[in-house]
Design an enzyme around this catalytic site. Structure first.
Site, PDB file in Angstrom:
ATOM      1  CD  GLU A  77      44.972  26.630  38.725  1.00 22.98           C
ATOM      2  OE1 GLU A  77      45.753  27.214  37.939  1.00 22.98           O
ATOM      3  OE2 GLU A  77      45.369  25.871  39.618  1.00 22.98           O
TER       4      GLU A  77
ATOM      5  CG  ASP B 257      51.950  33.068  33.105  1.00 23.30           C
ATOM      6  OD1 ASP B 257      51.945  31.906  33.528  1.00 23.30           O
ATOM      7  OD2 ASP B 257      51.174  33.945  33.526  1.00 23.30           O
TER       8      ASP B 257
END
Length: 277
Positions: A45, A56
């Site tokens: 990815e 994140d």
């Protein structure tokens, strides 16, 4: 459609790893993807870096900031993928792009075609407003570009059904709410139920991520019914350690993968080096 987790078999679920393109620098990408290919990683990815992601944690945010500081752009990422993709045997590359920072100003058909023409095997769109998802899904379909869709283990039936309906590469099931790199305990019962629900709704593999750092985590996910695991912050932390210590990032990541692929292992490398994803 490509099989994104061709290496999976009983006792060895598929494996995807997340990296920000440009961290380590794009010049290292050929050696890095060749190593991933040699070590039976199924999917990379590869994110086009973008700042300030709400999903994140600090490890991946810092990685994106390093890549952005080096001037990494969508065009540079696609050119890098185009250069390395022909030499890969088994590794698939799924491009992750943020709608607001990378995709918003581009026509959906033009963007999907550019991602396909670069040699990306799939596309994961991050942060697309619900009302704009369908045009991008349809553009990817017209381009013959497989889609990675996402939902949470705690998502409602409608969100799960939408993710299952549009997934054509694999479905990324996020184990829990929060930011990447967190160590929240898995709700085994809920996760097993979500995997079962999704498997009955889509023929594509179900990959589970968030909080996956060890071989033991991967073994557990297979026991719960997952086809594959997605490892993000733990691997990115190793690359950050290599960068800070002046080590070869490819060899650092190879060492991490060797331990990650050992069933039931504890995070000894992380502990020994003081790396905290």
């Amino acid at each position: 459609m490509p099989d994104f987790f061709a290496s999976r078999r009983p006792g060895r679920p598929g494996l995807a790893v997340f990296l920000n393109a440009g961290d380590p620098p794009l010049a290292a990408l050929p050696d890095l993807v060749a190593m991933l290919d040699e070590n039976d990683v199924d999917c990379l990815e590869l994110a086009v870096p973008f700042p300030g992601s709400a999903t994140d944690g600090p490890v991946i945010r810092a990685s994106a900031d390093r890549a952005l500081a080096d001037g990494v752009t969508l065009r540079a990422v696609l050119d890098a993928v185009a250069a390395v993709r022909p030499g890969l045997r088994n590794l698939r590359i799924a491009l992750l792009a943020d709608w607001s920072c990378t995709v918003r100003t581009l026509a959906p058909d033009d963007f999907a075609a550019a991602v396909r023409d670069a040699g990306c095997d799939g596309l994961l769109l991050h942060g697309v407003p619900p009302r704009l998802r369908l045009p991008h899904y349809e553009a990817a379909h017209r381009a013959g570009l497989p889609l990675v869709t996402t939902c949470y283990a705690v998502s409602g039936p409608d969100a799960m059904a939408e993710a299952a309906r549009h997934a054509s590469a694999y479905l990324y099931l996020v184990a829990h709410y929060g930011r990447s790199g967190t160590t929240a305990a898995l709700d085994r019962e809920r996760l097993a139920e979500a995997i079962s629900t999704l498997r009955s709704a889509t023929p594509v593999p179900v990959a589970v991520g968030f909080g996956v750092t060890t071989g033991a985590d991967i073994t557990l996910l297979e026991e719960l019914g997952a086809d594959a695991a997605v490892v993000g912050s733990a691997g990115v932390a190793h690359l950050a350690h290599a960068r800070a210590a002046g080590h070869d990032p490819v060899e650092e990541f190879r060492s991490f993968l060797r331990e990650l692929r050992a069933p039931g292992t504890a995070p000894t490398i992380l502990q020994k080096k003081g790396i905290h994803p």
